[in-house]
Scaffold this active site. Structure first.
Site, PDB file in Angstrom:
ATOM      1  N   LYS A  22       0.851  -1.207   0.000  1.00 12.92           N
ATOM      2  CA  LYS A  22       0.000   0.000   0.000  1.00 12.92           C
ATOM      3  C   LYS A  22       0.879   1.247   0.000  1.00 12.92           C
ATOM      4  CE  LYS A  22      -1.682   1.413   4.029  1.00 12.92           C
ATOM      5  NZ  LYS A  22      -1.313   2.806   4.367  1.00 12.92           N
ATOM      6  N   ASN A  23       1.940   1.219   0.823  1.00 11.27           N
ATOM      7  CA  ASN A  23       2.745   2.437   0.985  1.00 11.27           C
ATOM      8  C   ASN A  23       3.733   2.667  -0.148  1.00 11.27           C
ATOM      9  OD1 ASN A  23       1.236   2.776   3.229  1.00 11.27           O
ATOM     10  ND2 ASN A  23       2.834   2.239   4.695  1.00 11.27           N
ATOM     11  N   ARG A  92      -5.889  10.652   4.909  1.00 13.93           N
ATOM     12  CA  ARG A  92      -5.006  11.751   5.266  1.00 13.93           C
ATOM     13  C   ARG A  92      -3.693  11.696   4.493  1.00 13.93           C
ATOM     14  NH1 ARG A  92      -0.749  11.399   7.095  1.00 13.93           N
ATOM     15  NH2 ARG A  92      -0.660  13.596   7.685  1.00 13.93           N
ATOM     16  N   CYS A 116      -5.090  11.746  12.812  1.00 13.09           N
ATOM     17  CA  CYS A 116      -5.804  10.482  12.607  1.00 13.09           C
ATOM     18  C   CYS A 116      -5.705   9.706  13.924  1.00 13.09           C
ATOM     19  CB  CYS A 116      -5.186   9.704  11.455  1.00 13.09           C
ATOM     20  SG  CYS A 116      -3.593   9.005  11.888  1.00 13.09           S
ATOM     21  N   ARG A 121      -0.877  14.481  12.876  1.00 15.08           N
ATOM     22  CA  ARG A 121      -0.023  14.096  11.740  1.00 15.08           C
ATOM     23  C   ARG A 121       0.452  15.383  11.053  1.00 15.08           C
ATOM     24  NH1 ARG A 121      -1.136   8.731  10.237  1.00 15.08           N
ATOM     25  NH2 ARG A 121       0.667   8.820   8.892  1.00 15.08           N
ATOM     26  N   PRO A 122       1.393  16.094  11.685  1.00 16.64           N
ATOM     27  CA  PRO A 122       1.820  17.381  11.118  1.00 16.64           C
ATOM     28  C   PRO A 122       2.455  17.215   9.743  1.00 16.64           C
ATOM     29  CG  PRO A 122       3.308  16.674  12.848  1.00 16.64           C
ATOM     30  CD  PRO A 122       2.148  15.725  12.874  1.00 16.64           C
ATOM     31  N   ILE A 123       2.470  18.283   8.973  1.00 18.31           N
ATOM     32  CA  ILE A 123       3.130  18.243   7.652  1.00 18.31           C
ATOM     33  C   ILE A 123       4.142  19.380   7.530  1.00 18.31           C
ATOM     34  CG2 ILE A 123       1.204  17.081   6.485  1.00 18.31           C
ATOM     35  CD1 ILE A 123       0.435  19.853   5.320  1.00 18.31           C
ATOM     36  N   ASP A 124       4.657  19.841   8.664  1.00 21.11           N
ATOM     37  CA  ASP A 124       5.619  20.951   8.635  1.00 21.11           C
ATOM     38  C   ASP A 124       6.857  20.620   7.801  1.00 21.11           C
ATOM     39  OD1 ASP A 124       5.848  19.135  10.950  1.00 21.11           O
ATOM     40  OD2 ASP A 124       7.676  20.230  11.359  1.00 21.11           O
ATOM     41  N   LEU A 125       7.290  19.372   7.848  1.00 32.99           N
ATOM     42  CA  LEU A 125       8.497  18.989   7.082  1.00 32.99           C
ATOM     43  C   LEU A 125       8.202  18.984   5.582  1.00 32.99           C
ATOM     44  CD1 LEU A 125       9.790  16.037   9.291  1.00 32.99           C
ATOM     45  CD2 LEU A 125      10.421  18.440   9.416  1.00 32.99           C
ATOM     46  N   ASP A 305       4.578   0.183  12.002  1.00 36.17           N
ATOM     47  CA  ASP A 305       3.358  -0.443  11.488  1.00 36.17           C
ATOM     48  C   ASP A 305       3.229  -1.901  11.914  1.00 36.17           C
ATOM     49  OD1 ASP A 305       3.519   1.312   8.287  1.00 36.17           O
ATOM     50  OD2 ASP A 305       2.934   1.946  10.300  1.00 36.17           O
ATOM     51  N   ARG A 397      -8.535  -0.710   4.538  1.00 36.46           N
ATOM     52  CA  ARG A 397      -7.669   0.321   3.954  1.00 36.46           C
ATOM     53  C   ARG A 397      -6.340  -0.280   3.492  1.00 36.46           C
ATOM     54  NH1 ARG A 397      -5.845   4.071   7.747  1.00 36.46           N
ATOM     55  NH2 ARG A 397      -4.575   4.657   5.961  1.00 36.46           N
TER      56      ARG A 397
HETATM   57  C1  EPZ Z   1       4.142   6.701   6.369  1.00 39.59           C
HETATM   58  O1  EPZ Z   1       3.362   7.682   7.016  1.00 39.59           O
HETATM   59  C2  EPZ Z   1       3.230   5.498   6.224  1.00 39.59           C
HETATM   60  N1  EPZ Z   1       2.072   5.839   5.410  1.00 39.59           N
HETATM   61  C3  EPZ Z   1       2.760   5.034   7.598  1.00 39.59           C
HETATM   62  O2  EPZ Z   1       1.983   3.855   7.410  1.00 39.59           O
HETATM   63  C4  EPZ Z   1       3.983   4.682   8.436  1.00 39.59           C
HETATM   64  O3  EPZ Z   1       3.561   4.322   9.732  1.00 39.59           O
HETATM   65  C5  EPZ Z   1       4.921   5.895   8.508  1.00 39.59           C
HETATM   66  O4  EPZ Z   1       5.268   6.329   7.170  1.00 39.59           O
HETATM   67  C6  EPZ Z   1       6.203   5.576   9.261  1.00 39.59           C
HETATM   68  O5  EPZ Z   1       6.855   4.514   8.633  1.00 39.59           O
HETATM   69  C7  EPZ Z   1       2.204   5.844   4.056  1.00 39.59           C
HETATM   70  O6  EPZ Z   1       3.282   5.618   3.520  1.00 39.59           O
HETATM   71  C8  EPZ Z   1       0.972   6.146   3.265  1.00 39.59           C
HETATM   72  P1  EPZ Z   1       6.229   9.959   8.590  1.00 39.59           P
HETATM   73  P2  EPZ Z   1       3.936   9.210   7.096  1.00 39.59           P
HETATM   74  O7  EPZ Z   1       6.096  11.254   7.878  1.00 39.59           O
HETATM   75  O8  EPZ Z   1       4.653   9.545   5.862  1.00 39.59           O
HETATM   76  C9  EPZ Z   1       6.240  13.076  12.181  1.00 39.59           C
HETATM   77  C10 EPZ Z   1       0.171   2.388   7.706  1.00 39.59           C
HETATM   78  O9  EPZ Z   1      -0.197   1.785   8.693  1.00 39.59           O
HETATM   79  N2  EPZ Z   1       6.154  14.114  11.149  1.00 39.59           N
HETATM   80  O10 EPZ Z   1       7.446   9.127   8.371  1.00 39.59           O
HETATM   81  O11 EPZ Z   1       2.828  10.084   7.540  1.00 39.59           O
HETATM   82  C11 EPZ Z   1       4.958  12.270  12.275  1.00 39.59           C
HETATM   83  O12 EPZ Z   1       4.024  12.927  13.113  1.00 39.59           O
HETATM   84  C12 EPZ Z   1       0.598   3.848   7.809  1.00 39.59           C
HETATM   85  O13 EPZ Z   1       0.302   1.900   6.564  1.00 39.59           O
HETATM   86  C13 EPZ Z   1       6.279  15.444  11.512  1.00 39.59           C
HETATM   87  O14 EPZ Z   1       6.445  15.770  12.681  1.00 39.59           O
HETATM   88  O15 EPZ Z   1       4.965   9.037   8.302  1.00 39.59           O
HETATM   89  C14 EPZ Z   1       5.421  10.959  12.860  1.00 39.59           C
HETATM   90  O16 EPZ Z   1       5.502  11.100  14.265  1.00 39.59           O
HETATM   91  C15 EPZ Z   1       0.342   4.392   9.193  1.00 39.59           C
HETATM   92  N3  EPZ Z   1       6.205  16.408  10.541  1.00 39.59           N
HETATM   93  C16 EPZ Z   1       6.820  10.804  12.280  1.00 39.59           C
HETATM   94  O17 EPZ Z   1       7.215  12.097  11.810  1.00 39.59           O
HETATM   95  C17 EPZ Z   1       6.007  16.080   9.218  1.00 39.59           C
HETATM   96  O18 EPZ Z   1       5.961  17.010   8.375  1.00 39.59           O
HETATM   97  C18 EPZ Z   1       6.918   9.818  11.112  1.00 39.59           C
HETATM   98  O19 EPZ Z   1       6.002  10.248  10.148  1.00 39.59           O
HETATM   99  C19 EPZ Z   1       5.875  14.715   8.874  1.00 39.59           C
HETATM  100  C20 EPZ Z   1       5.959  13.749   9.850  1.00 39.59           C
END
Ligand code: EPZ
Length: 418
Positions: A22-23, A92, A116, A121-125, A305, A397
């Site tokens: 999926k990812n 999301r 969620c 789930r911030p997107i600042d990065l 995960d 999902r």
């Molecule tokens: C991806 O989510 C996956 N989703 C998630 O899988 C997975 O758990 C996660 O990576 C970690 O491996 C998809 O690929 C669609 P991150 P993503 O950005 O990209 C923080 C599942 O079960 N963060 O690596 O959202 C964030 O809050 C799902 O299949 C910021 O602070 O994960 C988290 O604590 C669930 N600012 C950490 O980083 C940002 O701008 C890791 O998030 C972005 C993230």
């Protein structure tokens, strides 16, 4: 409404082919926008999140259709750069479309992706990376409007190896003139798969799988055909199910190296796991033991995960196992449902301590999120009596047929109407 009903106590035996990740599929569906051509995602899994991605692509003006097991996306007719709120709220991770829409259209508008079940789930990065490429970002009233007619290559340093931010930076950089270097990039196998797809489209992207990814942007891209890697988390789920229920299963279609930390944990717990290339065999007598602390971290660390499904596998183990969830703020919402089945789990912030109990009892439980739902199913496979798992839309999902697959392995499990 549908639910999953399980009579526990059956051992699992047989062979399964794991569907595509999926990812991987989700960012690659977003990347199809860059081609302005026809892309074929071969053997695409039938998942709720894939359906939502298809609706977003159609909303943007693309033609999306299934041809047998392949999903065909023709993005020549892309005419819109706005993702409506209702679609954003259904998935999301739709934020992954941001970089691709910007690269193709020079502008993008979407409602702020909410938090969620896993917490905020911030997107600042994501936004900081896009600003480095010359994108102007306006955030007001829950709507994100990004503009960048002339994206230019830049040095991007991620403060943490965010999967989504890495993917958005890669996709936007394909539309930026010049060289972009992403430092502290996520190293997940799904990032490598995205790079493979982009290179098939004619993009010059290299370094995925390491912490430094380089993109030579501004090239004209074209359509391609691609089959994504196997889903390492789905594979982990089935291995944990067989470990807990006992049995002898073989999985095909996934690279065992992508889930080596999960395999190691299951071997520590007493399972015999043998693997070669894209084939993994697990044998278990169902009597597991507690293992060293499980600390989740970005790849190649233990995947967040897989935390819930491994926890479920260890609920009846001899001894104690400590989990430390370092990636998401609240990824223990499945714990209270497992405790309803007799599990002994103590929570303290990011730490969960699982003390093995002699037996679990079937109960009516509710999914709280995708992987937490899979954990409830694994608990039901080993519980005495009947377990009914509700709110199973979460499971759909990310698993194309969890119930059917487990039934084919011998579990007494079915979907029912409630
Ligand atoms: C991806 O989510 C996956 N989703 C998630 O899988 C997975 O758990 C996660 O990576 C970690 O491996 C998809 O690929 C669609 P991150 P993503 O950005 O990209 C923080 C599942 O079960 N963060 O690596 O959202 C964030 O809050 C799902 O299949 C910021 O602070 O994960 C988290 O604590 C669930 N600012 C950490 O980083 C940002 O701008 C890791 O998030 C972005 C993230």
């Amino acid at each position: 409404m549908k639910a999953i009903e399980i009579e526990g106590g059956r051992r699992l035996r047989g062979e399964l082919t794991v569907h595509s990740a999926k990812n991987s599929v989700l960012p690659i569906l977003a990347a199809t926008i860059l081609s302005g051509d026809t892309c074929v995602i071969q053997r695409c899994p039938r998942l709720e999140d894939v359906d939502v991605s298809g609706e977003i692509l159609r909303h943007l003006g693309c033609r999306v259709q299934w041809q047998d097991e392949d999903l065909v996306v023709d993005s020549r007719g892309l005419s819109c750069w706005h993702i409506p709120d209702n679609l954003m709220r259904r998935m999301r991770s739709s934020v992954i479309f941001l970089g691709a829409i910007l690269a193709r259209c020079g502008a993008a508008r979407l409602s702020y992706p909410g938090g969620c079940e896993l917490g905020p789930r911030p997107i600042d990065l994501h936004l900081a990376a896009l600003r480095r490429l010359g994108v102007r970002v306006d955030e007001s009233c829950g709507v994100l409007t990004c503009r960048g007619q002339e994206l230019r290559g830049a040095e991007i340093v991620l403060s943490l190896p965010s999967v989504g931010a890495t993917e958005n930076a890669m996709l936007a950089a394909c539309g930026a003139r010049g060289t972009t270097v992403i430092t502290n990039a996520a190293r997940e196998p799904e990032i490598v798969d995205l790079q493979r797809f982009l290179r098939k489209m004619g993009a010059e992207v290299r370094g995925a799988g390491t912490s430094t990814i380089t993109v030579e942007g501004g090239r004209k891209l074209h359509g391609c055909r691609h089959r994504c890697i196997g889903d390492r988390i789905v594979a982990s789920t089935y291995l944990c199910a067989a470990a807990a229920a006992g049995g002898d299963i073989c999985l095909r279609g996934v690279d065992y190296r992508h889930l080596s930390t999960v395999i190691t944990a299951l071997q520590q717990a007493g399972c015999r796991v043998s693997s070669q290339d894209r084939r993994i065999r697990l044998v278990s007598d169902g009597n597991l033991r507690g293992i060293c602390p499980v600390r989740t971290s970005p790849y190649p660390g233990f995947p967040t995960d897989a935390q819930a499904v491994l926890m479920a596998a260890l609920l009846r183990s001899e001894g104690t196992t400590m989990f430390v969830e370092n990636v998401f703020q609240s990824r223990y919402r499945h714990v209270s449902e497992l405790v309803r089945m007799g599990a002994d789990i103590r929570l303290e912030g990011r730490v969960a301590v699982v003390c093995g109990v002699p037996k679990l009892s079937g109960a009516a439980v509710r999914c709280t999120d995708l992987r937490g739902g899979a954990a409830l199913v694994i608990a039901g496979l080993q519980a005495r009596g009947t377990t009914r798992v509700e709110e199973i839309h979460h499971i759909k999902r990310g698993y194309s047929d969890l119930t059917g697959d487990l039934a084919r392995l011998g579990a007494d499990i079915r979907e029912i109407e409630i």
